[in-house]
Design a protein around this motif. Structure first.
Motif, short mmCIF file in Angstrom:
data_model
loop_
_atom_site.label_atom_id
_atom_site.label_comp_id
_atom_site.label_asym_id
_atom_site.label_seq_id
_atom_site.Cartn_x
_atom_site.Cartn_y
_atom_site.Cartn_z
N LEU A 245 65.46 64.97 65.08
CA LEU A 245 66.50 64.05 64.64
C LEU A 245 65.94 63.12 63.55
O LEU A 245 64.73 62.97 63.41
N GLU A 246 66.82 62.47 62.81
CA GLU A 246 66.45 61.77 61.59
C GLU A 246 65.28 60.81 61.77
O GLU A 246 64.27 60.89 61.05
N ASN A 247 65.36 59.90 62.75
CA ASN A 247 64.32 58.90 62.94
C ASN A 247 63.00 59.53 63.37
O ASN A 247 61.92 59.16 62.89
N THR A 248 63.08 60.50 64.29
CA THR A 248 61.88 61.20 64.76
C THR A 248 61.21 61.94 63.62
O THR A 248 59.98 61.95 63.49
N TYR A 249 62.02 62.58 62.78
CA TYR A 249 61.49 63.33 61.62
C TYR A 249 60.70 62.40 60.70
O TYR A 249 59.58 62.72 60.27
N GLU A 250 61.27 61.23 60.40
CA GLU A 250 60.60 60.29 59.50
C GLU A 250 59.27 59.80 60.08
O GLU A 250 58.26 59.72 59.37
N LEU A 251 59.25 59.47 61.38
CA LEU A 251 58.04 58.99 62.02
C LEU A 251 56.96 60.08 62.05
O LEU A 251 55.79 59.82 61.74
N PHE A 252 57.36 61.30 62.41
CA PHE A 252 56.39 62.41 62.50
C PHE A 252 55.85 62.75 61.12
O PHE A 252 54.64 63.00 60.95
N ASN A 253 56.73 62.76 60.13
CA ASN A 253 56.30 63.05 58.75
C ASN A 253 55.30 62.00 58.27
O ASN A 253 54.35 62.31 57.54
N LYS A 254 55.49 60.75 58.69
CA LYS A 254 54.55 59.69 58.31
C LYS A 254 53.20 59.89 59.00
O LYS A 254 52.13 59.74 58.36
N LEU A 255 53.23 60.26 60.28
CA LEU A 255 51.98 60.45 61.03
C LEU A 255 51.12 61.56 60.45
O LEU A 255 49.89 61.41 60.34
N ILE A 256 51.73 62.68 60.07
CA ILE A 256 50.94 63.83 59.61
C ILE A 256 50.32 63.59 58.24
O ILE A 256 49.49 64.40 57.79
N SER A 385 41.19 54.08 70.09
CA SER A 385 40.79 53.99 68.68
C SER A 385 41.05 55.26 67.88
O SER A 385 40.98 55.24 66.64
N SER A 386 41.35 56.36 68.57
CA SER A 386 41.52 57.62 67.83
C SER A 386 42.95 58.18 67.85
O SER A 386 43.41 58.77 66.86
N LEU A 387 43.68 57.97 68.95
CA LEU A 387 45.01 58.57 69.09
C LEU A 387 46.04 57.80 68.26
O LEU A 387 46.14 56.57 68.35
N ILE A 388 46.80 58.52 67.42
CA ILE A 388 47.83 57.85 66.61
C ILE A 388 49.25 58.26 67.00
O ILE A 388 50.20 57.55 66.69
N GLY A 389 49.40 59.39 67.67
CA GLY A 389 50.74 59.81 68.06
C GLY A 389 50.72 60.98 69.02
O GLY A 389 49.82 61.83 68.97
N VAL A 390 51.70 61.02 69.94
CA VAL A 390 51.86 62.15 70.88
C VAL A 390 53.32 62.57 70.84
O VAL A 390 54.22 61.73 70.98
N LEU A 451 58.71 61.45 70.69
CA LEU A 451 57.57 61.05 69.86
C LEU A 451 57.10 59.64 70.21
O LEU A 451 57.83 58.66 70.02
N LEU A 452 55.89 59.56 70.73
CA LEU A 452 55.27 58.27 71.08
C LEU A 452 54.26 57.90 69.99
O LEU A 452 53.24 58.59 69.83
N GLY A 480 61.91 51.59 71.16
CA GLY A 480 63.07 52.47 70.98
C GLY A 480 62.76 53.95 71.14
O GLY A 480 63.42 54.80 70.52
N LEU A 481 61.76 54.27 71.99
CA LEU A 481 61.40 55.67 72.21
C LEU A 481 62.57 56.46 72.79
O LEU A 481 63.20 56.02 73.75
#
Length: 509
Positions: A245-256, A385-390, A451-452, A480-481
């Motif tokens: 979905l739109e918000n999840t896509y934007e967040l995941f695209n930013k993380l990668i 210190s290492s994990l940025i997203g799950v 997406l956390l 807002g997860l």
């Protein structure tokens, strides 16, 4: 190399056309140890182990055109015959049912007490039957073929859109010949019936390359087999087509696009984790970066990426491979799965030394991945210190586009799935069942995601060894997860899937 003035063809497989082979009787090709191929100039070449003994007259009576003659090793010729005969290149040529005379011929061979199992597995009716099963599965969009041996029957089942369907049943006496044929095409030992065996083969259908992974296990009533079908042409999806979905896509695209850190994809087997990883890697695959993957197995080849298949028997494990590729100057690393403490520690060290690391875990939701790493023995400060997203994910079946209709959802159901009981702008749909969807109401699948994103407050919770429920509740209330179920309900509201399908693949405690 020349032999008696006949050209020698070493790699016959490069020139094979299954439809061309099918014009000649299998027994004729096998008896004479010859195989017809098409040369680079388009001419037909008859390849034999002894060109001087090739029956040109019989060949011309079958193929009324001029042919050329070439030589190759008899073992290679017979191997290619066994592997490729009756593999039609066009799905239109697949017959729905075996001819009655072929069934009768197969029955006659099976009933012979003196029949050798290897000879039986190479008989044309057996070859055609096995290939018919494979091609029918492909035409029905199956991901797996189950050949299940029971006390009095031999069941053929297909997994379509994640759900098993009984397709047809064969007499139990067909089982040895069919299982032996599958062993032959996947390079397994037909004489071994006591232990499990794993193999693989590749076929082409309509220009598509299909990888087939074969697993054979001995059961109480005889050997059973599962064939996993991997269509390489449809395996790689753009990130836009995953179902984010739109918000999840934007967040995941930013993380990668971060330059370092760990991104984990979680979910059970068959939930689409590898497809998501490949989509992400394809998005960030550029000439300026060196991407290296460690996989088990390599399921799809991505141009420009160094992909390594682990081999535990040779000592190449995820941990050992990760240790080696860190000396290979990577920018981005993908580890197929974090299975143990050593691999987890290596992945974390890689991220802390300036690498972006992707990997997968088998957990039910996103927050549970943190608990799993702690349980493995990873120190909280290293995870923080290492994990940025799950990102947790599942696959839900999509409503059939041919037969889906608007439906009303009872208020009691809405109250159960959404505590407020309020749903606005909903367009619930449901498939009634038609020929296209095998009367299931569903056709195709899409992902649902949770997406956390790890922020400073979640890092503090990790340092405090907070439970997964505490972390998840914080993310829902403060960040807002959207949980897997929330994401699925949103897709149901849009008419993409059904409430019952979302409930089937999600569980909320």
């Amino acid at each position: 190399m020349k032999n008696n003035n006949f050209p020698f063809i070493k790699d016959i497989e490069k020139f094979i056309e299954p439809d061309l082979m099918n014009k000649f009787p299998y027994s004729f090709l096998q008896k004479n140890c010859i195989i017809p191929v098409r040369g680079e100039d388009g001419n037909i070449i008859i390849v034999g182990d002894d060109p001087l003994k090739i029956a040109i007259g019989e060949i011309k009576s079958i193929w009324n055109k001029d042919v050329k003659i070439a030589k190759s090793d008899s073992e290679k010729i017979l191997e290619c015959l066994e592997k490729y005969y009756y593999h039609p290149s066009s799905s239109e040529k697949i017959v729905n049912d075996l001819k009655e005379e072929e069934i009768a011929e197969l029955q006659k061979e099976i009933d012979k007490e003196t029949t050798n199992l290897l000879d039986l597995a190479n008989k044309a009716p057996v070859i055609r039957l096995v290939n018919q099963i494979i091609y029918r599965a492909l035409s029905m969009r199956a991901s797996d073929i189950h050949l299940q041996t029971l006390e009095n029957s031999f069941n053929i089942r297909f997994r379509i859109d994640g759900v098993l369907h009984d397709i047809f049943q064969l007499p139990k006496r067909y089982q040895p010949a069919i299982i032996s044929r599958i062993k032959i095409i996947s390079g397994l030992n037909i004489a071994e019936k006591r232990i499990p065996q794993d193999g693989r083969t590749t076929i082409k259908v309509d220009g598509r390359k299909i990888d087939i992974r074969v697993s054979i296990v001995p059961t109480f009533f005889g050997e059973s087999a599962v064939l996993r079908l991997l269509d390489q042409s449809s395996f790689l999806l753009e990130m836009e087509n995953l179902g984010l979905l739109e918000n999840t896509y934007e967040l995941f695209n930013k993380l990668i696009h971060y330059d370092h850190g760990i991104i984990l994809i979680t979910g059970p087997t068959g939930s689409g984790k590898t497809t998501t990883l490949y989509s992400a890697l394809s998005r960030i695959n550029k000439r300026e970066v060196n991407i290296i993957t460690l996989e088990d197995p390599v399921e799809y080849n991505i141009e420009g990426i160094n992909q390594i298949q682990i081999n535990p028997k040779a000592g190449l494990t995820f941990a050992n491979g990760l240790r080696s590729i860190l000396r290979h100057d990577p920018d981005i690393i993908m580890v197929g799965e974090i299975r143990d403490l050593e691999t987890a520690e290596m992945a974390i060290q890689a991220s802390l030394t300036g690498h972006l690391v992707f990997s997968t875990l088998h957990t039910n939701d996103s927050a549970s991945a943190i608990t799993r790493l702690l349980d493995m023995g990873i120190e909280p400060y290293l995870i923080a210190s290492s994990l940025i997203g799950v990102m947790a994910q599942r696959l839900v079946r999509l409503n059939c586009p041919e037969c889906s209709e608007p439906v009303e959802i009872p208020p009691s159901v809405i109250q159960e799935i959404i505590p407020s009981g309020k749903i606005e702008d909903a367009n619930f749909m449901e498939g009634k069942g038609c020929e296209k969807c095998l009367y299931t109401g569903y056709y195709g699948r899409t992902g649902i995601f949770e997406l956390l994103v790890i922020d400073e407050n979640i890092r503090k919770l990790i340092m405090e060894r907070a439970s997964s429920n505490v972390i998840k509740n914080y993310a829902i209330e403060k960040k807002g997860l959207k949980t897997l179920r929330m994401d699925g309900i949103e897709k149901a509201k849009r008419g993409l899937t059904t409430i019952s399908e979302v409930l089937r693949v999600t569980q909320e405690i």
